[in-house]
Design an enzyme around this catalytic site. Structure first.
Site, short mmCIF file in Angstrom:
data_model
loop_
_atom_site.label_atom_id
_atom_site.label_comp_id
_atom_site.label_asym_id
_atom_site.label_seq_id
_atom_site.Cartn_x
_atom_site.Cartn_y
_atom_site.Cartn_z
N LEU A 1 30.42 27.31 49.97
CA LEU A 1 30.26 28.05 51.06
C LEU A 1 30.05 29.70 50.55
O LEU A 1 30.96 30.44 49.33
CB LEU A 1 31.06 28.18 52.04
CG LEU A 1 30.86 26.26 52.67
CD1 LEU A 1 32.17 26.66 54.01
CD2 LEU A 1 29.91 26.37 53.16
N ASP A 2 29.59 30.55 51.14
CA ASP A 2 29.23 31.67 50.56
C ASP A 2 30.79 32.68 51.30
O ASP A 2 30.88 31.80 51.93
CB ASP A 2 28.63 32.55 51.55
CG ASP A 2 26.81 32.04 50.98
OD1 ASP A 2 26.94 32.66 49.78
OD2 ASP A 2 26.00 32.51 51.06
N ARG A 3 31.03 33.65 50.51
CA ARG A 3 32.31 34.14 50.48
C ARG A 3 32.76 34.49 52.50
O ARG A 3 34.06 34.45 53.04
CB ARG A 3 31.91 35.58 49.94
CG ARG A 3 33.56 36.11 50.11
CD ARG A 3 33.49 37.93 49.79
NE ARG A 3 33.36 38.29 48.26
CZ ARG A 3 34.58 38.54 47.78
NH1 ARG A 3 35.95 38.74 48.40
NH2 ARG A 3 34.63 38.57 46.49
N ASP A 4 31.59 35.12 52.91
CA ASP A 4 31.39 35.30 53.82
C ASP A 4 31.68 33.58 56.17
O ASP A 4 31.32 34.76 56.69
CB ASP A 4 30.36 37.33 54.44
CG ASP A 4 31.45 37.46 53.32
OD1 ASP A 4 31.97 37.74 54.02
OD2 ASP A 4 30.27 38.47 53.03
N THR A 5 30.86 33.24 55.29
CA THR A 5 31.04 31.46 56.26
C THR A 5 32.23 30.77 55.91
O THR A 5 32.93 30.97 54.62
CB THR A 5 29.46 30.95 55.01
OG1 THR A 5 28.36 31.71 55.43
CG2 THR A 5 29.39 29.96 56.48
#
Length: 231
Positions: free
Chosen positions: A66-70
């Site tokens: 998952l993306d860092r900010d997700t």
């Protein structure tokens, strides 16, 4: 256990014996795995350390990221053989990947389908090509869960899994994800990107049984609808 939480214990997180995979709920701001440039604490490292406390010889293997900010559901394998089997057949065994997205603006359509061909520019930003067939085919479905004057809450389902697909597609329809300055958002009402991986469902590659992991919508996503001007 650190800054992430387990999702459900059906995978055997509380009873490691005989399990082949485990799922966690990753917090926003936490890297899934380390990169060559970044060596900070990651979801992988925290879970690996946890597993090794009970059995120093145990290892875990990344299945997806998952993306860092997700925030949201992430799954790991307990063996390299299972990792390879799952990754080789990912498109066939994964039956559902859905997210909740807090987006800017009042979405009026109750549901929709977005289709485009995604490319990456020199600045490593994804975009939808104006020419059909030019790039990676990407399809996103969405359903409106809640709508207000300034923000809307969507359930988003992926038919394909391209880099930044949801972020690009929602920006394409004029409703960028809240907090996503990279793709056109102008506000950051909850102090983070308004994207959460809520459901991951798949068919067990060995037993054929369906498994489904789900997390609740983060309370921060709902807090924007408590304002008087929201309906």
């Amino acid at each position: 256990v650190g800054i992430w939480q387990y999702v459900i214990t059906f995978t055997g997180v509380q009873n490691h014996a005989g399990t082949t995979r485990m799922a966690i709920r990753k917090d926003a701001g936490l890297l899934s795995v380390a990169t060559a440039e970044e060596k900070e604490l990651t979801a992988y490292r925290q879970l690996s350390d946890y597993v090794k406390r009970s059995d120093p010889g145990q290892r875990i293997f990344v299945l997806h990221r998952l993306d860092r900010d997700t925030s949201g559901v992430m799954m790991f394998a307990r063996s390299e053989a299972v990792q390879k089997k799952m990754q080789d057949a990912w498109k066939d065994v994964v039956t559902e990947r859905s997210y909740v997205a807090l987006v800017e603006g009042q979405v009026r359509e109750p549901e929709g389908r977005i289709e485009s061909w995604l490319k990456e520019n020199a600045a490593m930003k994804m975009y939808s090509s104006p020419r059909p067939g030019d790039g990676q085919h990407a399809v996103t479905q969405y359903k409106l869960l809640r709508s207000g004057r300034r923000y809307s809450l969507l359930e988003v389902r992926l038919e394909t899994g391209r880099k930044n697909q949801i972020r690009v597609h929602l920006s394409d329809i004029g409703h960028p994800i809240a907090g996503d300055k990279k793709y056109g958002a102008k506000t950051k009402p909850i102090g983070r990107l308004g994207l959460h991986a809520s459901v991951l469902a798949f068919t067990h590659p060995t037993t054929g049984k369906p498994l489904r992991f789900k997390t609740d919508v983060p309370q921060a996503f709902l807090s924007v609808f408590k304002e008087p001007e929201q309906r």
